[in-house]
Design a protein around this motif. Structure first.
Motif, mmCIF file in Angstrom:
data_model
loop_
_atom_site.group_PDB
_atom_site.id
_atom_site.type_symbol
_atom_site.label_atom_id
_atom_site.label_comp_id
_atom_site.label_asym_id
_atom_site.label_seq_id
_atom_site.Cartn_x
_atom_site.Cartn_y
_atom_site.Cartn_z
ATOM 1 N N ILE A 12 -64.772 50.289 47.859
ATOM 2 C CA ILE A 12 -64.169 51.136 46.838
ATOM 3 C C ILE A 12 -63.284 50.319 45.904
ATOM 4 N N ALA A 13 -62.525 49.383 46.464
ATOM 5 C CA ALA A 13 -61.652 48.551 45.636
ATOM 6 C C ALA A 13 -62.455 47.654 44.701
ATOM 7 N N VAL A 14 -63.534 47.071 45.204
ATOM 8 C CA VAL A 14 -64.371 46.220 44.352
ATOM 9 C C VAL A 14 -64.986 47.041 43.217
ATOM 10 N N CYS A 15 -65.505 48.216 43.540
ATOM 11 C CA CYS A 15 -66.083 49.077 42.498
ATOM 12 C C CYS A 15 -65.028 49.505 41.480
ATOM 13 N N THR A 16 -63.825 49.790 41.948
ATOM 14 C CA THR A 16 -62.752 50.191 41.042
ATOM 15 C C THR A 16 -62.360 49.041 40.122
ATOM 16 N N VAL A 17 -62.260 47.842 40.676
ATOM 17 C CA VAL A 17 -61.899 46.682 39.855
ATOM 18 C C VAL A 17 -62.981 46.410 38.816
ATOM 19 N N VAL A 18 -64.228 46.559 39.186
ATOM 20 C CA VAL A 18 -65.327 46.240 38.277
ATOM 21 C C VAL A 18 -65.530 47.328 37.228
ATOM 22 N N TYR A 19 -65.440 48.607 37.622
ATOM 23 C CA TYR A 19 -65.858 49.689 36.731
ATOM 24 C C TYR A 19 -64.748 50.547 36.141
ATOM 25 N N SER A 20 -63.522 50.402 36.587
ATOM 26 C CA SER A 20 -62.459 51.272 36.079
ATOM 27 C C SER A 20 -62.033 50.865 34.667
ATOM 28 N N PRO A 21 -61.848 51.850 33.785
ATOM 29 C CA PRO A 21 -61.364 51.518 32.445
ATOM 30 C C PRO A 21 -59.846 51.321 32.397
ATOM 31 N N HIS A 22 -59.150 51.630 33.484
ATOM 32 C CA HIS A 22 -57.694 51.560 33.495
ATOM 33 C C HIS A 22 -57.218 50.231 34.073
ATOM 34 N N ALA A 23 -56.458 49.481 33.278
ATOM 35 C CA ALA A 23 -56.003 48.155 33.691
ATOM 36 C C ALA A 23 -55.083 48.228 34.909
ATOM 37 N N LEU A 25 -54.984 50.477 37.270
ATOM 38 C CA LEU A 25 -55.774 50.811 38.455
ATOM 39 C C LEU A 25 -56.552 49.599 38.956
ATOM 40 N N ARG A 26 -57.053 48.785 38.041
ATOM 41 C CA ARG A 26 -57.770 47.568 38.447
ATOM 42 C C ARG A 26 -56.845 46.581 39.141
ATOM 43 N N VAL A 27 -55.591 46.573 38.766
ATOM 44 C CA VAL A 27 -54.619 45.681 39.409
ATOM 45 C C VAL A 27 -54.202 46.217 40.779
ATOM 46 N N LEU A 28 -54.037 47.531 40.893
ATOM 47 C CA LEU A 28 -53.545 48.126 42.134
ATOM 48 C C LEU A 28 -54.634 48.360 43.180
ATOM 49 N N ALA A 29 -55.884 48.443 42.774
ATOM 50 C CA ALA A 29 -56.975 48.767 43.703
ATOM 51 C C ALA A 29 -57.075 47.804 44.885
ATOM 52 N N PRO A 30 -56.938 46.499 44.707
ATOM 53 C CA PRO A 30 -57.040 45.603 45.873
ATOM 54 C C PRO A 30 -55.906 45.764 46.887
ATOM 55 N N LEU A 31 -54.842 46.400 46.501
ATOM 56 C CA LEU A 31 -53.737 46.590 47.448
ATOM 57 C C LEU A 31 -54.076 47.594 48.545
ATOM 58 N N TRP A 32 -54.949 48.541 48.258
ATOM 59 C CA TRP A 32 -55.304 49.570 49.238
ATOM 60 C C TRP A 32 -55.981 48.964 50.472
#
Length: 92
Positions: A12-23, A25-32
């Motif tokens: 989920i974090a990889v998909c969020t980093v790759v596909y999210s339009p929100h900067a 969210l892309r920074v915070l996603a790997p923290l989960w």
């Protein structure tokens, strides 16, 4: 044995980093997954190897998804050849 909590969160974090339009969210996603990994280790629910195997299982499932897509295509062709239709759900 595999920690699918961790494996699915990495996916989920990889998909969020790759596909999210929100900067942000892309920074915070790997923290989960990092927090989940820390929690899994701190509570002694799994070992580090379990988390690695969880990521490998999720990755293999992602890459083998093409098999299911091909089976849908085979089903369509076979149904067309033998002139069958898939049953449709009637609204209740």
């Amino acid at each position: 044995m595999p920690s699918l909590h961790f494996g699915s969160l990495v996916f989920i974090a990889v998909c969020t980093v790759v596909y999210s339009p929100h900067a942000l969210l892309r920074v915070l996603a790997p923290l989960w997954p990092v927090m989940m990994g820390w929690t899994v280790i701190a509570t002694a629910n799994h070992f580090v190897v379990d988390m690695v195997v969880g990521v490998v299982v999720v990755r293999c499932a992602y890459y083998l998804n093409w098999v299911m897509v091909m089976l849908v295509l085979v089903e369509r062709v076979l149904f067309r050849l033998i002139r069958l239709e898939k049953p449709r759900c009637r609204p209740g």
